[in-house]
Design an enzyme around this catalytic site. Structure first.
Site, PDB file in Angstrom:
ATOM      1  N   LYS A  26       0.835  -1.200   0.000  1.00  0.00           N
ATOM      2  CA  LYS A  26       0.000   0.000   0.000  1.00  0.00           C
ATOM      3  C   LYS A  26       0.869   1.249   0.000  1.00  0.00           C
ATOM      4  CE  LYS A  26      -3.681  -0.555   2.530  1.00  0.00           C
ATOM      5  NZ  LYS A  26      -4.220  -0.780   3.894  1.00  0.00           N
ATOM      6  N   ARG A  96      -3.113   3.254   8.665  1.00  0.00           N
ATOM      7  CA  ARG A  96      -3.475   2.080   7.862  1.00  0.00           C
ATOM      8  C   ARG A  96      -2.353   1.049   7.830  1.00  0.00           C
ATOM      9  NH1 ARG A  96      -4.631   4.679   2.115  1.00  0.00           N
ATOM     10  NH2 ARG A  96      -5.848   2.762   1.816  1.00  0.00           N
ATOM     11  N   GLY A 105      -8.056  -7.569   4.306  1.00  0.00           N
ATOM     12  CA  GLY A 105      -8.942  -7.636   5.469  1.00  0.00           C
ATOM     13  C   GLY A 105      -8.336  -8.287   6.701  1.00  0.00           C
ATOM     14  N   MET A 107      -5.565  -7.282   8.469  1.00  0.00           N
ATOM     15  CA  MET A 107      -4.985  -6.379   9.468  1.00  0.00           C
ATOM     16  C   MET A 107      -5.848  -5.131   9.599  1.00  0.00           C
ATOM     17  SD  MET A 107      -0.966  -6.861   8.930  1.00  0.00           S
ATOM     18  CE  MET A 107      -1.096  -6.342   7.252  1.00  0.00           C
ATOM     19  N   ARG A 350      -3.537  -1.581  -6.445  1.00  0.00           N
ATOM     20  CA  ARG A 350      -2.723  -2.798  -6.381  1.00  0.00           C
ATOM     21  C   ARG A 350      -3.122  -3.697  -7.548  1.00  0.00           C
ATOM     22  NH1 ARG A 350      -5.770  -4.740  -1.004  1.00  0.00           N
ATOM     23  NH2 ARG A 350      -7.831  -4.687  -1.896  1.00  0.00           N
ATOM     24  N   HIS A 466      -5.922 -43.544  -3.397  1.00  0.00           N
ATOM     25  CA  HIS A 466      -6.301 -44.183  -4.658  1.00  0.00           C
ATOM     26  C   HIS A 466      -7.414 -43.407  -5.351  1.00  0.00           C
ATOM     27  CE1 HIS A 466      -8.632 -47.080  -7.116  1.00  0.00           C
ATOM     28  NE2 HIS A 466      -7.418 -47.478  -7.480  1.00  0.00           N
ATOM     29  N   SER A 789      12.449 -43.429 -16.330  1.00  0.00           N
ATOM     30  CA  SER A 789      11.303 -42.609 -15.952  1.00  0.00           C
ATOM     31  C   SER A 789      11.233 -42.605 -14.438  1.00  0.00           C
ATOM     32  CB  SER A 789      10.026 -43.186 -16.563  1.00  0.00           C
ATOM     33  OG  SER A 789       8.931 -42.401 -16.155  1.00  0.00           O
ATOM     34  N   CYS A 856       7.026 -39.848 -14.242  1.00  0.00           N
ATOM     35  CA  CYS A 856       5.639 -40.270 -14.421  1.00  0.00           C
ATOM     36  C   CYS A 856       4.885 -40.356 -13.110  1.00  0.00           C
ATOM     37  CB  CYS A 856       5.578 -41.587 -15.170  1.00  0.00           C
ATOM     38  SG  CYS A 856       6.341 -42.945 -14.278  1.00  0.00           S
ATOM     39  N   TYR A 876      11.034 -35.017 -20.579  1.00  0.00           N
ATOM     40  CA  TYR A 876       9.587 -34.797 -20.549  1.00  0.00           C
ATOM     41  C   TYR A 876       9.033 -35.040 -19.160  1.00  0.00           C
ATOM     42  CZ  TYR A 876       9.079 -39.869 -20.481  1.00  0.00           C
ATOM     43  OH  TYR A 876       9.148 -41.190 -20.119  1.00  0.00           O
TER      44      TYR A 876
HETATM   45  P1  ADP Z   1      -7.477  -2.373   3.726  1.00  0.00           P
HETATM   46  O1  ADP Z   1      -6.038  -2.706   3.599  1.00  0.00           O
HETATM   47  O2  ADP Z   1      -8.244  -3.331   4.588  1.00  0.00           O
HETATM   48  O3  ADP Z   1      -8.110  -2.090   2.396  1.00  0.00           O
HETATM   49  P2  ADP Z   1      -7.208   0.444   4.089  1.00  0.00           P
HETATM   50  O4  ADP Z   1      -6.030   0.943   4.848  1.00  0.00           O
HETATM   51  O5  ADP Z   1      -7.081   0.530   2.615  1.00  0.00           O
HETATM   52  O6  ADP Z   1      -7.552  -1.017   4.558  1.00  0.00           O
HETATM   53  O7  ADP Z   1      -8.425   1.303   4.609  1.00  0.00           O
HETATM   54  C1  ADP Z   1      -9.748   0.869   4.754  1.00  0.00           C
HETATM   55  C2  ADP Z   1     -10.727   1.816   4.055  1.00  0.00           C
HETATM   56  O8  ADP Z   1     -10.546   3.143   4.500  1.00  0.00           O
HETATM   57  C3  ADP Z   1     -10.507   1.852   2.571  1.00  0.00           C
HETATM   58  O9  ADP Z   1     -11.763   1.853   1.938  1.00  0.00           O
HETATM   59  C4  ADP Z   1      -9.791   3.131   2.319  1.00  0.00           C
HETATM   60  O10 ADP Z   1     -10.052   3.628   1.065  1.00  0.00           O
HETATM   61  C5  ADP Z   1     -10.340   4.034   3.422  1.00  0.00           C
HETATM   62  N1  ADP Z   1      -9.359   5.036   3.806  1.00  0.00           N
HETATM   63  C6  ADP Z   1      -8.121   4.815   4.256  1.00  0.00           C
HETATM   64  N2  ADP Z   1      -7.450   5.965   4.455  1.00  0.00           N
HETATM   65  C7  ADP Z   1      -8.300   6.958   4.127  1.00  0.00           C
HETATM   66  C8  ADP Z   1      -8.180   8.390   4.113  1.00  0.00           C
HETATM   67  N3  ADP Z   1      -7.063   8.995   4.441  1.00  0.00           N
HETATM   68  N4  ADP Z   1      -9.250   9.083   3.721  1.00  0.00           N
HETATM   69  C9  ADP Z   1     -10.393   8.465   3.369  1.00  0.00           C
HETATM   70  N5  ADP Z   1     -10.564   7.145   3.368  1.00  0.00           N
HETATM   71  C10 ADP Z   1      -9.529   6.366   3.734  1.00  0.00           C
HETATM   72 MG    MG Z   2      -7.614  -0.865   1.155  1.00  0.00          MG
END
Ligand code: ADP
Ligand code: MG
Ligand code: MG
Length: 900
Positions: A26, A96, A105, A107, A350, A466, A789, A856, A876
């Site tokens: 990220k 974040r 989802g 962390m 990403r 089997h 083989s 094989c 092969y």
């Molecule tokens: P995840 O890795 O679980 O996607 P994120 O760090 O991307 O978590 O954040 C979760 C949500 O919060 C995402 O939808 C992201 O776009 C939103 N978000 C994160 N930082 C900001 C910010 N600075 N302003 C507005 N929305 C944010």
């Molecule tokens: Mg995100």
């Protein structure tokens, strides 16, 4: 002092996309977006190194980190003309998580940090939008409470629901500023009840706590489990991104959303995504309201109102950005964005996850758009995922009721009536019913039932049982080891999950995921397979041309040949359609079970002298010869490796009293005598017992019969102008003398038949390398063998001294505890078994440089093992018919990796 903090803002960018190990995915991509001029709110990333250090210090922040954080915040404050914790003009940030590899989802993230009882008033005044200010504050209390103090979100959600009920609001957006203000008070109360602490008002305390909590979220159970399943190291740690908040919850000209540059399900080139007005963060994914589609091209029905129509300016910017991002990263992107009062901000990008179908289509399209090379396209499709495309699958929309779960042993989906024994499966299949064969486990005598069934379910055994091996071979879905399912043969019942089914009731299995359902679930045939097998025209299947192009490119690149393991004409035909270039393993024992043959085989086993054995073998020979002719015909012009009889003879013995009686009548030996002799054939340790070439050494007439069948078949076809390339393979050789003994019989018979028929033919004699001693003595063995083989199933179990039929009791634990990285029966153990293979190749080729070498075992269809075979310079790999395309692609990837 060590640098922990990397800024991105209008003054500059300290990171870039290549720094994902240090900044997490990220952080690296936020930096990269900022660098190439895409609007990202200013912020900074705390490196993964700081997280690693934090754990080393026993959950203490490394020295100097907070100073750097202060500088980073100061830089944002100047930039935004706001101040963290300020009462009038507060700066709000998000904190974040973001690891090296995306762990969706797993962390934590905290939004709206910096709000407190005073700054919320400032924010309300400044924006003239108290509703928004209190909405942000209640979100912050909930997230902070959850992430930092582990307070279950349910407590807050209940209070929110109650508030909605009281005020008669359908959605959270219907709540007024006053409602939200009340809710904030309630939330602070909940916080106090749950944490025994007042909600912290100091913004710096909030920030420090949140940073540490995000570090710690690396070690939550779910994150650790995710890493184990996905083979991600526990040592990497997460980065922390501090990003200025932008607000999608400021009203109807604000929104938040996610988008893909192409359709992640089909790969279609259409901008695709969803958004919610007046919302924040994960509201879109959380399903609190139904999100709207982003683009007209991406909507599923005409009456949906899109972002394109609602906020056209922001949409135009988003469109330009997604195109720029895709070009820049040269791959499909998955993006998060927020629109604040009509202005677009990007918050994440990403590489997007996708189905196998989408992976292929996107890769091929991008080559045609000149965005990537053919080699890159080949590398972008996970070979194992091709399975999804080649097998039948359930209609994703169908309703399902779970009956049980097991090991997803062979992919694909099937529905049918439960048959508890193979004969019933055959009878019902003949009546035109779809059948699922359900057994505690299967053995070679169940083969006919497995072939007749649409799918196989067993309550014992693993992915190399089997049932699993055979099912993959014949391309049928299979779930093995569904331990919770009780099979009651005597009462014809199957019980699981509190549900009792009778034999003949309908059931469905999804071999791709290992789930079993009650009743029939509609299945759809894979289009690609339908085209490959000639049941559908290529132009009717939209995906076929993409698949075909990618596979052609792969074939141009790969060095390894791809053969198939096939024992029947039908499998051979199928494999050839899938692109097999020969048969690498034709097992002859299955042919011994078919129809009445088993009776002749039993007659042979019970014969009291070689004469009697010969008489019985004479009955089998013409049938075997016919089998070989049919297979040779299907494989015209391609090499066919036939393995002489391998399993111990007791596998062919009668099972029931009736079977003994039938045999007794046929060969005139009393039942008691037969049973006594049968008893004698039982072995203490059959895997290491009288099997493989040891059968042919003790009973040369078996080798003689099989050679005769093979070569007569060859001569007959050559006479008709069919090109045949037979290769006779001797199993389980450990001593050169064993091979010499068998070779002499094979060559003598070959010469006899050439003389008798007056038809000259070419053939080869070789051996399996599956006993460790054979690998070590490969130089000697290659004096006789014209080809090797690697039988890696046996080689693995003998190298480890671990029976693969019994390993299920401990091997899964070994893998879980990291004793071995992978199950060595699935992916070759390079260090041990691989070393023996290396020795075998080197010594074998020293004696005979032109020695042909293949593999094989089950590993021949496993991409990691195929890569290893390419490294070892094998000629092969051979795998089951439905894995041939996977092997073709994996072989191309192996070659490209080794070129680098
Ligand atoms: P995840 O890795 O679980 O996607 P994120 O760090 O991307 O978590 O954040 C979760 C949500 O919060 C995402 O939808 C992201 O776009 C939103 N978000 C994160 N930082 C900001 C910010 N600075 N302003 C507005 N929305 C944010
Ligand atoms: Mg995100
Ligand atoms: Mg073997």
């Amino acid at each position: 002092m060590k640098k922990y903090v990397y800024c991105f803002d209008s003054q500059g960018t300290e990171g870039n996309a290549k720094m994902r190990n240090l900044l997490g995915g990220k952080g690296a991509n936020l930096a990269e977006m900022n660098r190439i001029g895409i609007p990202v709110p200013p912020g900074f990333t705390i490196s993964t190194a700081a997280c690693v250090e934090y754990f080393k210090l026993n959950n203490k922040l490394p020295y100097g980190l907070m100073n750097q954080v202060q500088e980073g915040i100061l830089r944002i404050e100047k930039n935004m003309a706001r101040k963290l914790g300020d009462y009038k003009n507060p700066l709000l940030v998000s904190v974040r998580s973001g690891a090296r590899i995306s762990m969706p989802g797993m962390m934590d993230t905290v939004l709206n940090l910096g709000l407190n009882d005073k700054s919320v008033i400032g924010l309300a005044k400044e924006t003239e939008n108290p509703r928004f200010a209190y909405d942000s504050y209640r979100r912050f209390i909930q997230m902070f409470g959850n992430v930092v103090f582990g307070i279950n979100g349910v407590h807050f959600e209940k209070a929110l629901d109650k508030k909605k009920e009281e005020t008669g609001s359908a959605y959270d957006t219907d709540l007024t500023a006053e409602d939200l203000k009340n809710l904030v008070e309630r939330f602070k109360q909940i916080f106090k009840e749950q944490s025994n602490k007042a909600f912290p008002q100091d913004a710096w305390e909030q920030l420090t706590d949140a940073i540490m909590a995000v570090f710690r979220s690396w070690n939550t159970k779910r994150a650790a489990d995710y890493r184990r399943v996905n083979k991600i190291s526990d040592d990497w740690g997460t980065a922390v991104n501090i990003v200025t908040m932008v607000f999608g919850n400021m009203g109807d000209d604000s929104a938040t959303g996610v988008a893909f540059t192409r359709d992640p399900a089909t790969g279609e080139k259409r901008f695709f995504g969803e958004f919610l007005k007046n919302a924040q963060g994960e509201d879109v994914v959380a399903g609190i309201r139904t999100p709207q589609p982003i683009s007209k091209a991406g909507r599923s029905s005409e009456d949906q109102i899109t972002l394109e129509e609602e906020l056209p300016e922001a949409y135009k910017d988003l469109e330009a950005i997604y195109k720029k991002l895709e070009k820049h990263y040269r791959d499909m992107q998955d993006m998060e964005f927020t629109i604040q009062k009509g202005k677009l901000w990007m918050l994440q990008t990403r590489t997007g996850k996708r189905t196998a179908m989408a992976a292929i289509r996107i890769a091929v399209d991008m080559v045609e758009e000149d965005l990537i090379t053919r080699e890159e396209a080949i590398m972008r499709v996970e070979p194992d995922k091709l399975d999804q495309l080649l097998h039948e699958r359930f209609d994703p929309k169908a309703k399902k009721r779970l009956f049980g779960v097991g090991i997803n042993a062979s992919p694909g989906a099937a529905s049918g009536v439960i048959a508890l024994d193979p004969d019933k499966a055959v009878t019902w299949a003949k009546e035109g019913k779809s059948v699922i064969l359900v057994r505690t486990e299967t053995s070679p005598d169940d083969f006919h039932g497995m072939v007749a069934a649409k799918g196989i379910l067993t309550s014992r055994g693993g992915s190399t049982s089997h049932a699993a091996v055979v099912a993959r071979g014949i391309g049928k879905p299979c779930i093995a080891g569904a331990e919770k399912i009780e099979i009651d043969y005597s009462n014809h019942l199957v019980v699981s999950n509190g549900i009792t089914l009778k034999e003949g009731d309908e059931i469905s299995i999804d071999g791709s995921v290992g789930e079993i359902y009650v009743g029939s679930v509609l299945t759809g045939s894979s289009e690609i397979t339908a085209v490959i097998l000639g049941q559908m025209k290529p132009e009717e299947a939209s995906m076929y041309s993409y698949y075909d192009k990618l596979m052609t490119w792969a074939d141009d690149v790969r060095r390894l040949g791809i053969r198939t393991n096939s024992d029947t004409p039908h499998d051979s035909w199928t494999a050839r359609k899938f692109g097999a270039e020969g048969i690498g393993l034709c097992r002859t024992e299955h042919m011994f079970f078919e129809g009445d043959r088993i009776l002749a085989v039993r007659e042979m086993i019970f014969a009291s002298d070689p004469e009697g054995r010969k008489k019985a073998l004479d009955k089998i020979r013409p049938m075997q010869q016919k089998d070989f002719e049919d297979i040779f015909k299907e494989m015209e012009g391609l090499p066919v490796t036939i393995r002489l009889l391998d399993p111990p003879l007791h596998e062919f013995l009668p099972h029931t009293n009736e079977e003994y009686e039938e045999l007794s009548k046929r060969i005139g030996i009393p039942v008691e005598e037969l049973m006594r002799r049968g008893q004698q054939l039982k072995e203490v340790n059959p895997m290491l017992g009288h099997r493989g070439c040891r059968l042919g050494v003790v009973h040369p007439e078996i080798t003689e019969m099989q050679s005769r069948a093979i070569f007569t078949a060859a001569a007959n076809l050559i006479k008709k102008g069919v090109k045949v390339i037979p290769e006779v393979m001797v199993p389980l050789v450990g001593l050169k003398a064993e091979l010499d003994d068998q070779e002499q019989i094979i060559r003598r018979v070959a010469e006899e038949i050439q003389r008798e028929t007056n038809i000259p033919f070419e053939y080869k004699v070789g051996t399996m390398i599956e006993v460790p001693r054979a690998a070590l003595m490969a130089d000697k063995i290659a004096e006789t063998a014209e080809f090797f083989s690697f039988g890696t199933n046996d080689l693995t179990q003998m190298t480890f001294g671990m029976s693969r039929d019994d390993a299920g009791k401990f091997l899964p634990l070994y893998v879980e505890r990291g004793f071995c990285r992978v199950d060595p029966f699935q992916s070759i153990d390079r260090d041990g078994v691989g070393q023996l293979m290396g020795i075998g190749v080197e010594k074998g080729r020293k004696t005979r440089p032109e020695l042909k070498i293949g593999i094989c075992g089950e590993h021949g269809g496993n991409p990691q093992s195929i890569e290893f075979c390419d490294e070892l310079n094998l000629d092969y790999v051979s795998c089951s018919p439905y894995r041939v395309p996977i092997a073709r692609l994996a072989a191309a990837q192996a070659k490209l990796k080794h070129q680098k």
